[in-house]
Design an enzyme around this catalytic site. Structure first.
Site, mmCIF file in Angstrom:
data_model
loop_
_atom_site.group_PDB
_atom_site.id
_atom_site.type_symbol
_atom_site.label_atom_id
_atom_site.label_comp_id
_atom_site.label_asym_id
_atom_site.label_seq_id
_atom_site.Cartn_x
_atom_site.Cartn_y
_atom_site.Cartn_z
ATOM 1 N N ASP A 104 1.161 -1.115 0.176
ATOM 2 C CA ASP A 104 0.604 -0.181 0.125
ATOM 3 C C ASP A 104 1.205 1.093 0.363
ATOM 4 O O ASP A 104 2.047 0.876 0.979
ATOM 5 C CB ASP A 104 -1.113 -0.199 1.372
ATOM 6 C CG ASP A 104 -2.065 1.399 1.366
ATOM 7 O OD1 ASP A 104 -3.009 0.409 0.241
ATOM 8 O OD2 ASP A 104 -1.819 2.474 1.240
HETATM 9 C C1 TTP Z 1 3.091 8.071 -5.774
HETATM 10 C C2 TTP Z 1 2.675 6.739 -6.582
HETATM 11 C C3 TTP Z 1 2.495 6.235 -6.413
HETATM 12 N N1 TTP Z 1 0.970 5.123 -7.815
HETATM 13 C C4 TTP Z 1 1.169 4.752 -7.345
HETATM 14 C C5 TTP Z 1 1.180 2.465 -7.070
HETATM 15 C C6 TTP Z 1 -0.386 2.405 -6.340
HETATM 16 O O1 TTP Z 1 -0.780 1.421 -8.028
HETATM 17 C C7 TTP Z 1 -0.825 3.556 -6.481
HETATM 18 C C8 TTP Z 1 -1.719 3.888 -4.551
HETATM 19 O O2 TTP Z 1 -2.671 3.405 -4.042
HETATM 20 P P1 TTP Z 1 -2.711 1.425 -3.771
HETATM 21 O O3 TTP Z 1 -3.907 1.732 -2.696
HETATM 22 O O4 TTP Z 1 -1.381 1.412 -2.540
HETATM 23 O O5 TTP Z 1 -2.756 0.765 -4.499
HETATM 24 P P2 TTP Z 1 -3.834 0.721 -6.042
HETATM 25 O O6 TTP Z 1 -4.954 0.536 -4.930
HETATM 26 O O7 TTP Z 1 -3.534 1.122 -6.832
HETATM 27 O O8 TTP Z 1 -3.240 -1.049 -6.005
HETATM 28 P P3 TTP Z 1 -4.398 -2.510 -4.558
HETATM 29 O O9 TTP Z 1 -4.918 -1.343 -3.878
HETATM 30 O O10 TTP Z 1 -4.623 -3.134 -5.118
HETATM 31 O O11 TTP Z 1 -2.671 -3.215 -3.943
HETATM 32 O O12 TTP Z 1 -0.255 4.813 -6.700
HETATM 33 C C9 TTP Z 1 2.217 5.485 -9.171
HETATM 34 O O13 TTP Z 1 1.569 4.702 -10.024
HETATM 35 N N2 TTP Z 1 3.280 6.503 -8.879
HETATM 36 C C10 TTP Z 1 3.937 7.433 -8.092
HETATM 37 O O14 TTP Z 1 4.689 8.375 -8.478
#
Ligand code: TTP
Length: 224
Positions: A91
């Site tokens: 997360d």
């Molecule tokens: C800070 C940052 C986050 N992110 C993304 C990573 C994660 O996919 C998302 C954060 O949300 P999360 O809730 O961590 O993950 P998710 O909803 O995508 O997937 P799941 O809960 O099924 O594991 O933000 C980027 O792609 N680039 C960035 O620079």
């Protein structure tokens, strides 16, 4: 990101020896996490945790406490759905001037988030949980990366909001989105920013036997 070779951050990622003979299950619907795992050479399947795994705000919870709890809950949720598997869940949130910044609800929320981050140092935290269904053991850890967002003009903001690239990204911005607005301060993990700290994941897999704790059924908080 279309192909894993597209970005330098997808190259030379560490690949660990697995602690059990179970197949890896990535407990995440994040395309970024799947790309990182693939680029590091892991074979895995994907089972996305139920939405309920990512709910229940605790007031006074810090960003690292929150990502640890959610990573644990996502792994625990998927553990109830399989008979076997080495589950990897994560997360990610950003944190700036005391505010925890998750995925934006809509474009207005994305704009407010980006205006807050504009010109400011902030942190990205990713919690990662490894859970062996066979051993009934798990471990949870959190990695912090400090970043600097350059000041964003109205036209930069408008263009990025129109691109919709902010959707589904914590802090409403993708480090990987191909511009140089965001830079890592000092030493820091790029893969952590994008959703899965591949260096720490490899360390945790290698040390799993000695650090993992026995899972207590029904407990929704991470150990430790
Ligand atoms: C800070 C940052 C986050 N992110 C993304 C990573 C994660 O996919 C998302 C954060 O949300 P999360 O809730 O961590 O993950 P998710 O909803 O995508 O997937 P799941 O809960 O099924 O594991 O933000 C980027 O792609 N680039 C960035 O620079």
């Amino acid at each position: 990101m279309s192909a894993s070779e597209d970005l330098p951050l997808m190259r030379d990622l560490p690949h660990a020896t697995l602690p059990t003979d179970e197949p890896i299950i990535l407990a995440s619907g994040s395309p970024r996490r799947a790309q990182l795992m693939k680029a590091a050479g892991y074979d895995f399947s994907v089972i996305v945790a139920s939405d309920e795994a990512e709910c229940g705000m605790c007031s006074r919870e810090t960003a690292p406490e929150m990502v640890a709890r959610y990573a644990y809950r996502k792994a625990a949720d998927v553990a109830t759905k399989v008979d076997n598997g080495l589950i990897i869940a994560a997360d990610t949130v950003a944190s700036c001037v005391g505010q925890i910044l998750g995925k934006p609800r809509d474009q207005d929320h994305a704009e407010a988030t980006l205006r807050l981050l504009s010109g400011r140092r902030h942190d990205v935290y990713t919690g990662v949980c490894i859970w062996s269904v066979k051993l009934q053991k798990c471990t949870v850890d959190v990695v912090r990366t400090e970043l600097m967002m350059q000041p964003l003009s109205d036209s930069m903001l408008e263009g990025y909001l129109d691109s919709m690239l902010w959707e589904g990204k914590a802090g409403a911005f993708g480090y990987q989105d191909g511009n140089d607005w965001l830079s890592i301060v000092g030493e820091g993990s790029e893969s952590n920013v994008v959703g899965l700290p591949m260096e720490r994941l490899a360390e945790l897999l290698e040390k799993f036997d000695s650090i993992a704790e026995t899972v207590i059924t029904g407990i929704t908080e991470p150990p430790g």
